[in-house]
Scaffold this motif. Structure first.
Motif, PDB file in Angstrom:
ATOM      1  N   ALA A  80     -23.424 -24.636  -5.626  1.00 34.13           N
ATOM      2  CA  ALA A  80     -23.756 -24.456  -7.041  1.00 34.13           C
ATOM      3  C   ALA A  80     -23.557 -23.015  -7.527  1.00 34.13           C
ATOM      4  CB  ALA A  80     -25.202 -24.879  -7.278  1.00 34.13           C
ATOM      5  N   LEU A  81     -23.334 -22.080  -6.611  1.00 37.57           N
ATOM      6  CA  LEU A  81     -23.088 -20.693  -7.027  1.00 37.57           C
ATOM      7  C   LEU A  81     -21.769 -20.598  -7.793  1.00 37.57           C
ATOM      8  CD1 LEU A  81     -23.979 -18.739  -3.734  1.00 37.57           C
ATOM      9  CD2 LEU A  81     -25.324 -18.786  -5.853  1.00 37.57           C
ATOM     10  N   PRO A  82     -21.675 -19.693  -8.789  1.00 37.92           N
ATOM     11  CA  PRO A  82     -20.385 -19.480  -9.462  1.00 37.92           C
ATOM     12  C   PRO A  82     -19.322 -19.105  -8.430  1.00 37.92           C
ATOM     13  CG  PRO A  82     -22.149 -18.326 -10.612  1.00 37.92           C
ATOM     14  CD  PRO A  82     -22.735 -18.837  -9.331  1.00 37.92           C
ATOM     15  N   LYS A  83     -18.122 -19.652  -8.607  1.00 35.56           N
ATOM     16  CA  LYS A  83     -17.065 -19.444  -7.599  1.00 35.56           C
ATOM     17  C   LYS A  83     -15.805 -18.837  -8.244  1.00 35.56           C
ATOM     18  CE  LYS A  83     -18.840 -21.676  -3.866  1.00 35.56           C
ATOM     19  NZ  LYS A  83     -20.242 -21.533  -4.198  1.00 35.56           N
ATOM     20  N   ASP A  84     -16.010 -17.922  -9.189  1.00 35.53           N
ATOM     21  CA  ASP A  84     -14.870 -17.390  -9.947  1.00 35.53           C
ATOM     22  C   ASP A  84     -14.736 -15.875  -9.832  1.00 35.53           C
ATOM     23  OD1 ASP A  84     -17.154 -16.723 -11.289  1.00 35.53           O
ATOM     24  OD2 ASP A  84     -16.492 -17.433 -13.260  1.00 35.53           O
ATOM     25  N   ARG A  85     -15.294 -15.311  -8.764  1.00 37.34           N
ATOM     26  CA  ARG A  85     -15.296 -13.843  -8.636  1.00 37.34           C
ATOM     27  C   ARG A  85     -14.323 -13.389  -7.550  1.00 37.34           C
ATOM     28  NH1 ARG A  85     -21.171 -11.424  -8.504  1.00 37.34           N
ATOM     29  NH2 ARG A  85     -20.000  -9.598  -9.234  1.00 37.34           N
ATOM     30  N   ARG A  86     -13.191 -12.869  -8.006  1.00 32.06           N
ATOM     31  CA  ARG A  86     -12.175 -12.311  -7.103  1.00 32.06           C
ATOM     32  C   ARG A  86     -12.276 -10.794  -7.172  1.00 32.06           C
ATOM     33  NH1 ARG A  86      -7.567 -14.298  -4.903  1.00 32.06           N
ATOM     34  NH2 ARG A  86      -7.601 -16.205  -6.154  1.00 32.06           N
ATOM     35  N   PHE A  87     -12.428 -10.158  -6.017  1.00 35.61           N
ATOM     36  CA  PHE A  87     -12.644  -8.715  -6.000  1.00 35.61           C
ATOM     37  C   PHE A  87     -11.402  -7.924  -5.582  1.00 35.61           C
ATOM     38  CE2 PHE A  87     -16.850 -10.657  -5.084  1.00 35.61           C
ATOM     39  CZ  PHE A  87     -17.439 -10.336  -6.298  1.00 35.61           C
ATOM     40  N   CYS A  99      -1.195 -18.579  10.082  1.00 36.10           N
ATOM     41  CA  CYS A  99      -2.378 -18.443   9.240  1.00 36.10           C
ATOM     42  C   CYS A  99      -1.974 -17.895   7.882  1.00 36.10           C
ATOM     43  CB  CYS A  99      -3.438 -17.523   9.864  1.00 36.10           C
ATOM     44  SG  CYS A  99      -3.081 -15.756   9.645  1.00 36.10           S
ATOM     45  N   ASN A 100      -2.874 -18.050   6.921  1.00 35.20           N
ATOM     46  CA  ASN A 100      -2.791 -17.344   5.645  1.00 35.20           C
ATOM     47  C   ASN A 100      -4.105 -16.591   5.506  1.00 35.20           C
ATOM     48  OD1 ASN A 100      -2.033 -16.492   3.055  1.00 35.20           O
ATOM     49  ND2 ASN A 100      -2.676 -18.400   2.061  1.00 35.20           N
ATOM     50  N   GLN A 101      -4.026 -15.268   5.444  1.00 37.84           N
ATOM     51  CA  GLN A 101      -5.228 -14.445   5.330  1.00 37.84           C
ATOM     52  C   GLN A 101      -5.459 -14.153   3.848  1.00 37.84           C
ATOM     53  OE1 GLN A 101      -6.297  -9.937   6.448  1.00 37.84           O
ATOM     54  NE2 GLN A 101      -5.803 -11.156   8.267  1.00 37.84           N
ATOM     55  N   ILE A 102      -6.586 -14.644   3.321  1.00 34.53           N
ATOM     56  CA  ILE A 102      -6.855 -14.495   1.895  1.00 34.53           C
ATOM     57  C   ILE A 102      -8.319 -14.126   1.663  1.00 34.53           C
ATOM     58  CG2 ILE A 102      -5.030 -16.040   1.078  1.00 34.53           C
ATOM     59  CD1 ILE A 102      -7.066 -18.282   0.878  1.00 34.53           C
ATOM     60  N   GLU A 103      -8.591 -13.613   0.469  1.00 37.97           N
ATOM     61  CA  GLU A 103      -9.979 -13.360   0.075  1.00 37.97           C
ATOM     62  C   GLU A 103     -10.697 -14.700  -0.050  1.00 37.97           C
ATOM     63  OE1 GLU A 103     -12.625 -11.512  -3.626  1.00 37.97           O
ATOM     64  OE2 GLU A 103     -10.457 -11.181  -3.602  1.00 37.97           O
ATOM     65  N   TYR A 104     -11.810 -14.837   0.642  1.00 38.94           N
ATOM     66  CA  TYR A 104     -12.571 -16.079   0.571  1.00 38.94           C
ATOM     67  C   TYR A 104     -14.016 -15.792   0.912  1.00 38.94           C
ATOM     68  CZ  TYR A 104     -13.821 -21.019   1.272  1.00 38.94           C
ATOM     69  OH  TYR A 104     -14.405 -22.261   1.197  1.00 38.94           O
ATOM     70  N   HIS A 105     -14.909 -16.242   0.042  1.00 37.11           N
ATOM     71  CA  HIS A 105     -16.346 -16.036   0.230  1.00 37.11           C
ATOM     72  C   HIS A 105     -17.104 -16.981  -0.679  1.00 37.11           C
ATOM     73  CE1 HIS A 105     -15.767 -13.748  -3.468  1.00 37.11           C
ATOM     74  NE2 HIS A 105     -14.894 -12.971  -2.841  1.00 37.11           N
ATOM     75  N   ILE A 138      -2.753 -25.199   8.863  1.00 36.10           N
ATOM     76  CA  ILE A 138      -2.637 -23.735   8.803  1.00 36.10           C
ATOM     77  C   ILE A 138      -4.033 -23.156   8.605  1.00 36.10           C
ATOM     78  CG2 ILE A 138      -1.666 -21.760   7.572  1.00 36.10           C
ATOM     79  CD1 ILE A 138       0.582 -23.646   6.609  1.00 36.10           C
ATOM     80  N   PRO A 139      -4.550 -22.379   9.543  1.00 36.48           N
ATOM     81  CA  PRO A 139      -5.885 -21.804   9.384  1.00 36.48           C
ATOM     82  C   PRO A 139      -5.954 -20.797   8.235  1.00 36.48           C
ATOM     83  CG  PRO A 139      -5.167 -21.692  11.673  1.00 36.48           C
ATOM     84  CD  PRO A 139      -3.974 -22.072  10.859  1.00 36.48           C
ATOM     85  N   LEU A 140      -7.153 -20.665   7.705  1.00 41.35           N
ATOM     86  CA  LEU A 140      -7.445 -19.645   6.698  1.00 41.35           C
ATOM     87  C   LEU A 140      -8.237 -18.536   7.392  1.00 41.35           C
ATOM     88  CD1 LEU A 140      -8.945 -20.296   3.143  1.00 41.35           C
ATOM     89  CD2 LEU A 140      -9.665 -18.365   4.548  1.00 41.35           C
ATOM     90  N   VAL A 141      -7.765 -17.312   7.284  1.00 40.85           N
ATOM     91  CA  VAL A 141      -8.526 -16.167   7.783  1.00 40.85           C
ATOM     92  C   VAL A 141      -9.103 -15.463   6.561  1.00 40.85           C
ATOM     93  CG1 VAL A 141      -8.475 -13.990   9.042  1.00 40.85           C
ATOM     94  CG2 VAL A 141      -7.089 -15.922   9.840  1.00 40.85           C
ATOM     95  N   ALA A 142     -10.417 -15.477   6.446  1.00 38.20           N
ATOM     96  CA  ALA A 142     -11.097 -14.967   5.254  1.00 38.20           C
ATOM     97  C   ALA A 142     -11.336 -13.470   5.370  1.00 38.20           C
ATOM     98  CB  ALA A 142     -12.422 -15.694   5.060  1.00 38.20           C
ATOM     99  N   TYR A 143     -10.719 -12.710   4.439  1.00 34.32           N
ATOM    100  CA  TYR A 143     -11.102 -11.293   4.340  1.00 34.32           C
ATOM    101  C   TYR A 143     -12.087 -11.142   3.172  1.00 34.32           C
ATOM    102  CZ  TYR A 143      -7.608 -10.303   0.569  1.00 34.32           C
ATOM    103  OH  TYR A 143      -6.864 -10.271  -0.596  1.00 34.32           O
ATOM    104  N   CYS A 144     -12.816 -10.044   3.168  1.00 35.78           N
ATOM    105  CA  CYS A 144     -13.964  -9.864   2.250  1.00 35.78           C
ATOM    106  C   CYS A 144     -14.902 -11.069   2.323  1.00 35.78           C
ATOM    107  CB  CYS A 144     -13.498  -9.665   0.807  1.00 35.78           C
ATOM    108  SG  CYS A 144     -12.542  -8.182   0.531  1.00 35.78           S
TER     109      CYS A 144
END
Length: 272
Positions: free
Chosen positions: A255-262, A155-161, A178-184
């Motif tokens: 349609a939501l903005p998708k450019d916010r990395r926390f 897996c690759n665990q990354i910020e995704y929302h 390869i699965p994505l494990v979404a944190y946050c």
């Protein structure tokens, strides 16, 4: 609970994240989650809570074969000897004979990635971790790990929302299963107050956070590990699995903005 099959393990699609939970709060949260039916617990060396997680696992008495436990090695310990020491410490604190998934927590400039992944592969061959993976890896780093080093990345665990586009790295991962494990996965709580998500939730008699979580879990090859200390929040996240989003909902979310990395520490890789 749905699972994702990857590199010989079954990864439950919904897990409990434990970042910033420590001591009694963490132990009680893990015990509560396990009692509700969670079987995927995510921790890390850096969280300083593996001992609390281990105490909860021991107290819960869930058969080991039903559990999935992930932990991670911090960048300062990526030299082979340091990885082995860190892994031994993690295992001891978790009170386990093995973990299900052991990850490189963050890539850092100047790291010897082949040596680090070779060490993780050796731990896998010894049966001390059932699978290995990475976190916060870009496409370029994944290519190095998968194509050059030939590591069996589970897996690759990354910020995704809903507020962050990860389509480029997802395309690469999907092509290689390869699965994505979404944190946050709830955008550090911001999803709960988003007006679009609130409106969609109202339509389905659900909360905005549940909408955000189900949007993720509806995607092929995606798991999520929302942090939830309270039993009510843990149950709400479980209940999100029952939600049925429709095409109109998905269009509104797209349609939501998708450019916010926390999560973007100074040592983070170049994301582009």
């Amino acid at each position: 609970m749905d699972t994702i099959e990857t590199q010989g393990i079954s990864l439950p699609r919904l897990g409990l994240g434990t970042y910033r939970m420590q001591g009694t709060v963490c132990r009680e949260a893990v015990e509560s989650a396990l009692a509700l039916g969670y079987r995927h617990i995510d921790t890390a060396e850096m969280y300083a809570n593996e001992d609390a997680v281990g105490a909860a696992l021991a107290a819960a008495g869930v058969p080991r074969q039903e559990l999935h436990v992930t932990t991670k090695v911090w960048p300062e310990n990526l030299a082979p000897d340091a990885i082995r020491r860190a892994f031994d410490t993690s295992l001891r604190k978790l009170r386990l004979d093995f973990v299900d998934l052991y990850l490189v927590h963050w890539p850092v400039k100047g790291m010897n990635l082949p040596a680090a992944l070779d060490t993780l592969m050796a731990l896998k061959e010894q049966g001390r971790t059932r699978a290995i993976g990475v976190a916060n890896f870009t496409v370029a780093l994944l290519k190095q790990a998968v194509e050059e080093i030939k590591a069996p990345i589970a897996c690759n665990q990354i910020e995704y929302h809903v507020m962050l586009d990860q389509s480029e790295v997802m395309r690469y991962m999907a092509a290689r299963a390869i699965p994505l494990v979404a944190y946050c996965p709830l955008a550090q709580g911001r999803a709960a107050s988003d007006e679009t998500l609130i409106a969609i939730g109202r339509k389905h008699n659900a909360g905005a956070a549940q909408v955000a979580l189900k949007w993720l879990l509806d995607q092929k090859g995606v798991a999520a590990i929302p942090k939830a200390a309270r039993k009510e929040s843990q149950q709400a996240n479980l209940d999100a699995l029952k939600l049925q989003l429709d095409d109109e909902d998905r269009k509104l979310i797209a349609a939501l903005p998708k450019d916010r990395r926390f999560v973007n520490p100074g040592f983070a890789p170049d994301w582009d």
